[in-house]
Write an enzyme that holds these catalytic residues in place. Structure first.
Site, PDB file in Angstrom:
ATOM      1  N   PHE A  36      -6.436   4.841   6.628  1.00  0.00           N
ATOM      2  CA  PHE A  36      -5.833   3.787   7.441  1.00  0.00           C
ATOM      3  C   PHE A  36      -6.872   3.017   8.254  1.00  0.00           C
ATOM      4  CE2 PHE A  36      -2.413   6.780   6.513  1.00  0.00           C
ATOM      5  CZ  PHE A  36      -1.424   5.914   6.053  1.00  0.00           C
ATOM      6  N   CYS A  78      -4.826   0.742  11.014  1.00  0.00           N
ATOM      7  CA  CYS A  78      -3.478   0.356  10.584  1.00  0.00           C
ATOM      8  C   CYS A  78      -2.443   0.590  11.683  1.00  0.00           C
ATOM      9  CB  CYS A  78      -3.098   1.174   9.359  1.00  0.00           C
ATOM     10  SG  CYS A  78      -1.481   0.765   8.716  1.00  0.00           S
ATOM     11  N   THR A 132       0.812  -1.220   0.000  1.00  0.00           N
ATOM     12  CA  THR A 132       0.000   0.000   0.000  1.00  0.00           C
ATOM     13  C   THR A 132       0.849   1.275   0.000  1.00  0.00           C
ATOM     14  OG1 THR A 132      -0.176  -0.368   2.358  1.00  0.00           O
ATOM     15  CG2 THR A 132      -2.081  -0.944   1.037  1.00  0.00           C
TER      16      THR A 132
HETATM   17 MN1  MNH Z   1      -1.859  -0.936   7.011  1.00  0.00          MN
HETATM   18  C1  MNH Z   1      -4.457  -2.413   8.746  1.00  0.00           C
HETATM   19  C2  MNH Z   1      -4.117   0.847   5.174  1.00  0.00           C
HETATM   20  C3  MNH Z   1       0.714   0.724   5.564  1.00  0.00           C
HETATM   21  C4  MNH Z   1       0.361  -3.046   8.567  1.00  0.00           C
HETATM   22  N1  MNH Z   1      -3.905  -0.819   6.970  1.00  0.00           N
HETATM   23  C5  MNH Z   1      -4.794  -1.480   7.792  1.00  0.00           C
HETATM   24  C6  MNH Z   1      -6.137  -1.051   7.468  1.00  0.00           C
HETATM   25  C7  MNH Z   1      -6.025  -0.152   6.452  1.00  0.00           C
HETATM   26  C8  MNH Z   1      -4.629   0.008   6.141  1.00  0.00           C
HETATM   27  C9  MNH Z   1      -7.183   0.565   5.757  1.00  0.00           C
HETATM   28  C10 MNH Z   1      -7.430  -1.540   8.140  1.00  0.00           C
HETATM   29  C11 MNH Z   1      -8.045  -2.651   7.336  1.00  0.00           C
HETATM   30  C12 MNH Z   1      -9.390  -3.137   7.882  1.00  0.00           C
HETATM   31  O1  MNH Z   1     -10.047  -2.453   8.663  1.00  0.00           O
HETATM   32  O2  MNH Z   1      -9.797  -4.249   7.493  1.00  0.00           O
HETATM   33  N2  MNH Z   1      -1.715   0.484   5.593  1.00  0.00           N
HETATM   34  C13 MNH Z   1      -2.757   1.086   4.962  1.00  0.00           C
HETATM   35  C14 MNH Z   1      -2.235   2.059   4.019  1.00  0.00           C
HETATM   36  C15 MNH Z   1      -0.863   2.033   4.146  1.00  0.00           C
HETATM   37  C16 MNH Z   1      -0.543   1.033   5.154  1.00  0.00           C
HETATM   38  C17 MNH Z   1      -3.092   2.912   3.098  1.00  0.00           C
HETATM   39  C18 MNH Z   1       0.197   2.821   3.453  1.00  0.00           C
HETATM   40  C19 MNH Z   1      -0.003   3.952   2.824  1.00  0.00           C
HETATM   41  N3  MNH Z   1       0.185  -1.136   7.045  1.00  0.00           N
HETATM   42  C20 MNH Z   1       1.068  -0.278   6.455  1.00  0.00           C
HETATM   43  C21 MNH Z   1       2.406  -0.608   6.872  1.00  0.00           C
HETATM   44  C22 MNH Z   1       2.308  -1.677   7.721  1.00  0.00           C
HETATM   45  C23 MNH Z   1       0.905  -2.012   7.823  1.00  0.00           C
HETATM   46  C24 MNH Z   1       3.656   0.149   6.435  1.00  0.00           C
HETATM   47  C25 MNH Z   1       3.382  -2.412   8.472  1.00  0.00           C
HETATM   48  C26 MNH Z   1       4.625  -2.024   8.597  1.00  0.00           C
HETATM   49  N4  MNH Z   1      -2.025  -2.478   8.363  1.00  0.00           N
HETATM   50  C27 MNH Z   1      -0.971  -3.222   8.856  1.00  0.00           C
HETATM   51  C28 MNH Z   1      -1.483  -4.213   9.788  1.00  0.00           C
HETATM   52  C29 MNH Z   1      -2.866  -4.015   9.857  1.00  0.00           C
HETATM   53  C30 MNH Z   1      -3.180  -2.912   8.962  1.00  0.00           C
HETATM   54  C31 MNH Z   1      -0.655  -5.235  10.511  1.00  0.00           C
HETATM   55  C32 MNH Z   1      -3.868  -4.774  10.725  1.00  0.00           C
HETATM   56  C33 MNH Z   1      -3.933  -4.090  12.080  1.00  0.00           C
HETATM   57  C34 MNH Z   1      -4.899  -4.755  13.060  1.00  0.00           C
HETATM   58  O3  MNH Z   1      -5.949  -5.241  12.639  1.00  0.00           O
HETATM   59  O4  MNH Z   1      -4.582  -4.769  14.243  1.00  0.00           O
END
Ligand code: MNH
Length: 519
Positions: free
Chosen positions: A422, A429, A294
């Protein structure tokens, strides 16, 4: 931080009818056919953009049905804000997220709210995103960006446009692999994407396709694809197992150094529990994928808009020159000071939130937005792309790219829960600060070094594989003439801890990096 979602007993209703007793009041597209429902005329490869088209016609809440499965979509800001109420709604593990369960299991992203490994992994891993941890990753992020710039210098000198999504994927994959796992995929030494990336794209695209193919027909229609998917999953797991094996045989990093050390060695403070070997495998895979795909898309879309709008690029570049000067390696604290660059990213993730939707389910029988009764366990998909274009919030020019929408006064003037790239609540996130720090640093470094030349023939084409990516985006580069990075070195230093102003500073160690980060 305590999750308020532990009591979710239901895994959601299969049919929207059961969850939405007054479903008939939610509009659906005309010409609904038996069996195939609303699937006619929709492109199975672009479900998000198809749903955006429908949303524009049908309004803030609507439904689509394909092969007996009916899904309620929410794209209006008022309804999405109501669904952000954590006392009545929680994350729903459905659709694409649920389809990733075979590979990511009860890893952080795909865990059900009531699975004990969610809270355990959250508690163990959240400190890996504290301000201190982030400051430790910063020099590695700089190293990886320097590798990218070596590559871009050569392309620029040869007058070759660069493959933006391909190169951003190399950059973000190397960044999460090195900062989180001490691993080097050698992406910049390869012409083609690393096979880890190809397998990941395969698995994500397959999970998306499973949403549009009815269960009974899947074995028939997806036979070849499901064989390929099994091979992709096996490749991802083998890669992960090799990373873990290497760390185990090197005797660990000796303390909670990076994410992998935390996964392998850190016990939960109150209880002493640790993650199991199986769960570690799920988490490593989750973070290698969620930690780069992402962010890569976000950087790619941002470069698209900056190439297209030289006046905005110039404004961002002027800020970088002013704040960083010629300092070759800006310090951790220098990144959050790039306020305008950050606004460019915020605006990019408004128009193209690269994780474009998330699901919410009712924790109790309730009424959504005072109008739509939902039973406990009933759920809907929040279309972030539409939420971020609701004219009630963003105005009639919501389609226009304008970073000034994110200056402090404009942000304060908007109602809460209107900007959700996020996600929301306890399951938002965990990597938000990581992604924003990395992307701001990288955009700052690239803007300082290059002028971007758009390909005049390029028209934005968004490809979907659960995530969004600008397909085929190429940009020409010109090294800036007046800029000599070797010239000055004003020793950035990492000392001035208290000096970072405002909300963009990293989360403090005592605060949960997820929920403490605000909107
Ligand atoms: Mn990320 C959950 C968007 C970068 C690790 N992330 C989510 C969700 C979104 C999201 C939206 C919630 C999804 C849901 O409700 O079902 N994340 C992003 C975006 C970027 C991003 C748009 C970058 C731009 N994410 C990252 C990065 C990491 C990461 C960098 C790790 C280093 N994300 C996660 C994890 C979750 C998450 C792990 C789940 C968290 C949880 O449920 O506790």
């Amino acid at each position: 931080m305590t999750a308020t979602t532990g009591t979710t007993a239901s895994r959601g209703f299969r049919s929207a009818e059961l969850g939405w007793p007054e479903l008939h009041r939610i509009p659906h597209p005309p010409h609904r056919l038996p069996l195939i429902g609303d699937a006619l005329g929709s492109n199975p490869r672009t479900p998000v953009q198809d749903s955006m088209r429908l949303g524009r016609r049908l309004g803030p809440i609507f439904r689509r049905k394909a092969f007996g499965k009916e899904i309620v979509f929410v794209g209006g800001a008022a309804l999405a804000a109501d669904m952000a109420d954590e006392s009545r709604f929680a994350k729903h593990v459905g659709l694409g997220v649920a389809n990733l369960r075979p590979v990511a299991g009860d890893g952080l992203f795909t865990a059900y709210n009531d699975e004990p490994n969610w809270q355990l992994a959250h508690d163990v891993l959240a400190p890996g995103f504290s301000r201190e941890a982030m400051a430790g990753y910063h020099p590695m992020m700089l190293d990886v960006t320097e590798r990218l710039m070596d590559h871009w210098d050569r392309a620029g000198a040869a007058g070759r446009p660069v493959d933006v999504p391909g190169d951003m994927t190399k950059l973000t994959l190397e960044t999460i692999a090195r900062t989180g796992f001490g691993h080097d995929f050698g992406s910049f030494e390869r012409d083609r994407p690393h096979p880890f990336v190809s397998a990941m794209v395969g698995v994500l695209a397959y999970a998306q396709r499973r949403n549009v193919v009815p269960d009974p027909l899947a074995p028939l229609l997806l036979r070849a694809a499901s064989r390929q998917n099994a091979a992709d999953m096996a490749f991802l797991n083998d890669t992960v197992d090799a990373v873990v094996r290497t760390r185990r045989s090197s005797g660990g990093g000796g303390g909670a150094g990076d994410l992998l050390d935390r996964m392998l060695e850190t016990a939960r403070p109150e209880t002493g529990e640790r993650l199991s070997a199986t769960n570690v495998r799920r988490q490593v895979l989750t973070f290698l994928i969620a930690g780069h795909e992402t962010t890569s898309g976000a950087l790619s879309f941002a470069l698209h808009y900056l190439a297209l709008r030289p006046e905005l690029a110039a404004r961002a570049r002027a800020e970088v020159d002013r704040v960083w000067g010629d300092t070759p390696r800006p310090g951790y604290d220098q990144v959050a000071k790039l306020r305008y660059v950050r606004r460019v990213l915020d605006e990019t993730l408004r128009l193209w939130p690269t994780a474009p939707a998330y699901s919410r389910e009712a924790l109790e029988d309730t009424v959504l937005g005072g109008a739509h009764p939902v039973r406990r366990g009933g759920w809907a998909l929040v279309l972030t792309t539409m939420l971020h274009r609701d004219p009630e919030v963003w105005g009639a020019d919501a389609e226009t790219f304008d970073p000034d929408r994110f200056d402090a006064a404009a942000v304060r003037a908007r109602p809460p829960h209107t900007y959700k790239p996020f996600g929301t609540g306890a399951r938002a996130c965990i990597g938000r600060q990581f992604a924003l720090h990395e992307a701001t640093l990288v955009l700052g470094l690239l803007l300082r070094r290059y002028e971007l030349r758009p390909d005049p023939a390029y028209r934005l084409s968004v490809t979907e594989r659960l995530t969004l990516m600008p397909e085929g985006l190429r940009v020409g580069l010109e090294r800036r003439s007046g800029h000599r990075p070797e010239a000055a070195d004003t020793a950035p230093g990492t000392g001035a801890e208290g000096s970072v102003e405002g909300a963009q500073a990293g989360a403090s160690p005592s605060r949960c990096p997820v929920t403490g980060a605000g909107d």
